[in-house]
Design a protein around this motif. Structure first.
Motif, short mmCIF file in Angstrom:
data_model
loop_
_atom_site.label_atom_id
_atom_site.label_comp_id
_atom_site.label_asym_id
_atom_site.label_seq_id
_atom_site.Cartn_x
_atom_site.Cartn_y
_atom_site.Cartn_z
N GLY A 158 -17.16 88.26 22.84
CA GLY A 158 -16.75 87.06 22.14
C GLY A 158 -16.37 87.30 20.70
O GLY A 158 -16.12 88.43 20.27
N LEU A 159 -16.36 86.23 19.93
CA LEU A 159 -15.86 86.22 18.56
C LEU A 159 -16.92 85.73 17.60
O LEU A 159 -17.62 84.74 17.88
N VAL A 160 -17.04 86.40 16.46
CA VAL A 160 -17.89 85.93 15.38
C VAL A 160 -17.01 85.61 14.18
O VAL A 160 -16.23 86.45 13.73
N GLN A 161 -17.11 84.40 13.69
CA GLN A 161 -16.40 84.01 12.48
C GLN A 161 -17.34 84.23 11.29
O GLN A 161 -18.48 83.77 11.30
N VAL A 162 -16.85 84.97 10.29
CA VAL A 162 -17.64 85.23 9.08
C VAL A 162 -17.00 84.45 7.95
O VAL A 162 -15.85 84.68 7.59
N GLY A 181 -18.18 96.89 18.47
CA GLY A 181 -17.11 96.40 19.32
C GLY A 181 -16.96 94.90 19.35
O GLY A 181 -16.34 94.35 20.27
N VAL A 182 -17.50 94.20 18.34
CA VAL A 182 -17.42 92.74 18.29
C VAL A 182 -16.22 92.33 17.45
O VAL A 182 -16.04 92.80 16.32
N ARG A 183 -15.41 91.44 17.99
CA ARG A 183 -14.27 90.91 17.25
C ARG A 183 -14.74 89.91 16.21
O ARG A 183 -15.58 89.05 16.50
N THR A 184 -14.21 90.03 15.01
CA THR A 184 -14.56 89.10 13.94
C THR A 184 -13.30 88.56 13.28
O THR A 184 -12.24 89.17 13.34
N GLU A 185 -13.46 87.42 12.67
CA GLU A 185 -12.42 86.86 11.80
C GLU A 185 -13.09 86.41 10.51
O GLU A 185 -14.22 85.92 10.52
N LEU A 186 -12.38 86.57 9.40
CA LEU A 186 -12.90 86.22 8.10
C LEU A 186 -12.26 84.92 7.63
O LEU A 186 -11.04 84.77 7.65
N VAL A 187 -13.10 83.99 7.21
CA VAL A 187 -12.63 82.71 6.68
C VAL A 187 -13.11 82.64 5.23
O VAL A 187 -14.30 82.57 4.96
#
Length: 237
Positions: A98-102, A124-130
């Motif tokens: 899954g996805l972790v939003q940081v 191997g975890v997908r992240t997005e930065l906000v």
């Protein structure tokens, strides 16, 4: 016996036991100690993550490895924004995790947010930065809510009064992990005000890690993701 050996009893079974690699705290280790640890992790075939490494310390380690251990130097990366070193190839993203939003309240929180992102990338975890969605401009956060609903876990890094995680935990259903950041004037007290504010939050279910502990927040998120996947403690993610 190598005099540094007692200082580097590496937990090479952590990945099998907990699903996460062992990270190395670099801030209070000198260059020689980190070199020994990198060599041992390389010999074991394990990805190395060293946190809290200054640019000067990273340069000294890289210079020595290039001269003395080029096979390790070839895989060494200094992640300046995250203040970390990695040695070894980072794994590909695993869609099943899954996805972790940081999120960070302001750009001053970015080093902690980048540390969290890198620690998750190492697993191997997908992240997005906000970025820059602090409560001083709440409209910026509200605009991001549709995007944030697509994440499995949210990590919120905030200094000053540390209100961002509380707002998130009151608006969204995902697990929210708050990271108090040592940013702010006077009574912010190096992140203590943000820590106390998060701990005193009225938003039920908000989790909080220690001041500036992006790595700890990442590992809390990883545990949640592994539990959701049903493989916690069952080996490599």
């Amino acid at each position: 016996m190598n005099p540094l050996e007692p200082l580097a009893r590496l937990d090479l079974g952590r990945r099998e036991r907990l699903g996460m690699l062992e990270a190395v705290w670099g801030e209070n280790k000198d260059v020689d100690q980190i070199k020994v640890i990198l060599e041992r992790l390389h010999k074991a075939g394990e990805l190395a993550l060293v946190t809290r490494v200054t640019a000067e310390k990273a340069a000294a380690i890289e210079d020595w490895l290039q001269r003395e251990r080029p096979q390790i130097a070839a895989d060494l990366d200094h992640h300046r924004q995250a203040r970390c070193l990695t040695s070894g190839a980072l794994p590909s993203e695993d869609p099943a995790l899954g996805l972790v939003q940081v999120l960070c309240g302001g750009t001053s929180d970015l080093p902690v947010a980048h540390e969290a992102q890198l620690a998750l990338r190492c697993h191997g975890v997908r992240t997005e930065l906000v970025v820059d969605v602090g409560v001083a401009g709440l409209h910026r956060l509200l605009e991001e809510l549709p995007r944030l609903r697509g994440a499995q876990v949210l990590i919120a890094c905030a200094g000053m009064e540390g209100a961002l995680p509380t707002v998130l935990a009151g608006l969204l259903s995902q697990p929210v992990i708050g990271v108090p950041v040592s940013v702010g004037y006077g009574v912010s007290a190096g992140g203590v005000a943000a820590l106390n504010g998060m701990l005193a939050s009225c938003a039920p279910g908000l989790s909080v890690v220690n001041i500036d502990n992006g790595y700890g927040a990442a590992m809390a998120a990883l545990r949640i993701l592994l539990a959701l996947r049903g493989v916690a403690g069952a080996g490599r993610p």
